[in-house]
Design an enzyme around this catalytic site. Structure first.
Site, PDB file in Angstrom:
ATOM      1  N   HIS A  70      71.787  60.764  85.919  1.00  0.00           N
ATOM      2  CA  HIS A  70      72.118  62.010  87.156  1.00  0.00           C
ATOM      3  C   HIS A  70      71.162  61.530  88.656  1.00  0.00           C
ATOM      4  CE1 HIS A  70      74.880  64.644  85.431  1.00  0.00           C
ATOM      5  NE2 HIS A  70      74.135  64.613  84.069  1.00  0.00           N
ATOM      6  N   ASN A 130      70.466  73.030  85.525  1.00  0.00           N
ATOM      7  CA  ASN A 130      71.565  72.880  84.535  1.00  0.00           C
ATOM      8  C   ASN A 130      71.461  74.193  84.997  1.00  0.00           C
ATOM      9  OD1 ASN A 130      74.479  72.726  83.409  1.00  0.00           O
ATOM     10  ND2 ASN A 130      73.173  73.064  81.298  1.00  0.00           N
ATOM     11  N   ARG A 164      92.399  92.665 122.079  1.00  0.00           N
ATOM     12  CA  ARG A 164      93.089  94.345 122.080  1.00  0.00           C
ATOM     13  C   ARG A 164      92.402  94.552 120.039  1.00  0.00           C
ATOM     14  NH1 ARG A 164      99.490  95.865 121.638  1.00  0.00           N
ATOM     15  NH2 ARG A 164      99.087  94.449 122.503  1.00  0.00           N
ATOM     16  N   GLY A 200      76.400  67.404  77.044  1.00  0.00           N
ATOM     17  CA  GLY A 200      77.673  67.417  77.227  1.00  0.00           C
ATOM     18  C   GLY A 200      78.187  67.105  75.892  1.00  0.00           C
ATOM     19  N   TYR A 218      70.255  72.354  71.110  1.00  0.00           N
ATOM     20  CA  TYR A 218      70.716  71.399  72.623  1.00  0.00           C
ATOM     21  C   TYR A 218      70.517  71.262  73.574  1.00  0.00           C
ATOM     22  CZ  TYR A 218      74.372  70.398  76.306  1.00  0.00           C
ATOM     23  OH  TYR A 218      75.029  69.771  77.457  1.00  0.00           O
TER      24      TYR A 218
END
Length: 518
Positions: free
Chosen positions: A95, A207, A291, A72, A65
């Protein structure tokens, strides 16, 4: 100090299969440490085995892959052997669509270090040359210009990390000494040859969760300091308001066994005379912003250990896909790029931090209001006599602090619940971890601004308290802090522009300039 000089002036952080800490990434980001790649033969052999295993698979026509397939949803597309070498270039090229503000130099160094950490685990199938190229850029402080927007946090930080991949190859732009210039020019002038990515290396760089993890490391360091600063501010606010130190009694806190809460109360006991009992005429119980301060700050203090564990586990993970097992000679397809742990950590942290902003904002509201500040002048104005009528003290500063607080609170909506199906429904459940981390850093920025306003306020209030009650003196730790603050910020009598004072206080906060508690 220029980061290029670090190897002779600061510690080295070694990248290999060993465990790194948040502080290692923060120190590299802030120029206090340099990155070095381990020279150990075993480590280098492990990295080499992964790359050689992939080479052998390719020679044997193995289907991998992102190497012999598209990315994707395009994983069903087979890439012809003659085009396999070009695929990584296409990945970082398409990208290159980020927008928004660029990450700062500190953030960029942290991102580079976080990606180097993951790739050094030996399960990404990358070459030693790739790891060494990241170290070279860090060593020369050549910082890719990375837009901060465009990641959904799965499949990792693809778009922002494409800018790192491109810079390693001499493409796009880098920052050198604060000046933007073409990466090709910067690498050439530094004597660095552009990298040619091997078949899986573009995917391995991009990735993964390096951007969100790097930002989480920086956020953690700032959040940890804020727990201490907010505690010290609370102590000074209590002194200025003539508050009741017995609210932080050791026996009182022994019956509510949250360690962080107890630690904050113990810090307050070092700053305030907690053995005192309420004197006649003094309000028996302070309002909640004093407090209950340990109960607010203590939430973050108690969260920090598990936040550290979650962030450091991600930092020390192999978080790309597919994972390459060089010893078992397997390619393992999974989803380690998913940033769910960082998303949850950052969504949780930002909520706790925003509560510190709100706490300090409420303390400021008490300090400037003559109805509640136990005898101090309205708006903490230090002017007396006829000119008091035209001077307004901290009136506007409180408005600004309120605005910063409101914006911080508005940002607390969890990003992780806004998952959106994307990329042809392949990425149909995503983490939004990078958005959560960016939100967290913005809330930190706003909360530090509120803290800067409060430092000016508690200094002014403490000085005025000593005018109202000359016999009252702060405990030694508070007095030392007040003396340091007074060296930076003079008492406000005649109205003046406070922005320079605020910016100086912010500089001190972000440099973690004050040693606060042990």
């Amino acid at each position: 100090m220029h980061p290029a000089d670090l190897k002779t002036t600061s510690r080295a952080v070694r990248f290999d299969q060993g465990r790194l800490r948040i502080e290692d990434i923060v120190d590299i980001a802030e120029g206090m440490a340099c990155a070095t790649l381990s020279q150990a033969q075993e480590f280098r052999a492990t990295i080499t085995r992964g790359a050689e295993f992939l080479d052998r698979l390719l020679r044997e026509d193995g289907a991998i892959y992102g190497v012999t397939t598209g990315y994707g949803d395009s994983c069903t597309v087979t890439v012809p052997p003659e085009l396999v070498a070009e695929l990584p270039h296409h990945l970082y090229t398409y990208h290159g669509c980020g927008l928004g503000a660029y990450f700062s130099p500190e953030e960029t160094r942290a991102i580079m270090a976080a990606r180097l950490a993951s790739l050094s685990k030996g399960y990404s199938g990358v070459s030693l040359e790739l790891l060494e190229q990241i170290v070279r850029l860090l060593d020369k402080d050549l910082l890719p210009r990375i837009p901060s927007e465009g990641s959904v946090g799965a499949s990792g930080d693809l778009t922002p990390l494409s800018y790192l991949a491109a810079a390693l190859c001499g493409e796009r732009e880098v920052l050198r000494d604060g000046v933007e210039l073409p990466a090709a020019q910067a690498l050439a002038e530094a004597g660095i040859s552009p990298l040619r990515l091997r078949p899986k290396e573009g995917l391995a760089i991009m990735n993964g969760t390096a951007v969100m993890t790097a930002l989480a490391c920086l956020a953690y360091a700032r959040a940890e300091y804020l727990t201490r600063l907010c505690t010290r501010i609370t102590a000074m606010a209590s002194f200025a308001l003539d508050g009741n130190a017995h609210h932080f009694d050791a026996t009182l806190f022994s019956v509510k066994p949250h360690p962080g809460l107890q630690r904050v109360a113990a810090w307050l006991r070092t700053d305030l005379p907690c053995e005192e009992t309420p004197r006649n005429g003094k309000r028996l119980q302070d309002r909640y912003s004093l407090r209950c301060a340990p109960h607010v700050i203590g939430v973050l203090a108690d969260a920090l250990p598990w936040l550290r564990e979650s962030i450091e586990n991600e930092l020390n993970s192999a978080n790309d896909n597919p994972i390459i097992d060089p010893d078992g000679e397997r390619v393992l397809h999974g989803g380690h790029f998913y940033g769910g742990h960082i998303a949850f950590a950052m969504d949780s942290m930002k909520n706790a931090i925003a509560n510190l902003a709100d706490l300090m904002d409420r303390q400021m509201a008490l300090l400037v209001d003559s109805r509640y500040n136990n005898g101090l002048p309205s708006n903490l104005s230090g002017m007396q006599g006829p000119r008091a009528a035209i001077n307004h003290g901290l009136k506007a500063l409180q408005i600004s602090a309120s605005a910063w607080t409101a914006e911080a609170l508005k940002q607390t909506m969890p990003a992780s619940v806004f998952s959106r199906s994307t990329e042809c429904h392949n990425q149909d459940k995503v983490s939004m971890g990078t958005i959560a981390a960016r939100d967290c850093l913005r809330i930190l920025e706003l909360t530090e601004q509120v803290g800067a306003a409060l430092l000016i306020t508690v200094l002014q209030g403490s000085l005025l308290r000593q005018h109202v009650n000359p016999t009252v003196a702060p405990e030694a730790p508070l007095q030392a802090m007040l003396d340091e603050l007074a060296g930076d910020v003079r008492m406000i009598e005649e109205d003046r522009r406070l922005e320079p004072d605020l910016r100086l206080m912010l500089k001190r906060i972000r440099a973690r300039a004050w040693k606060l508690y042990d």
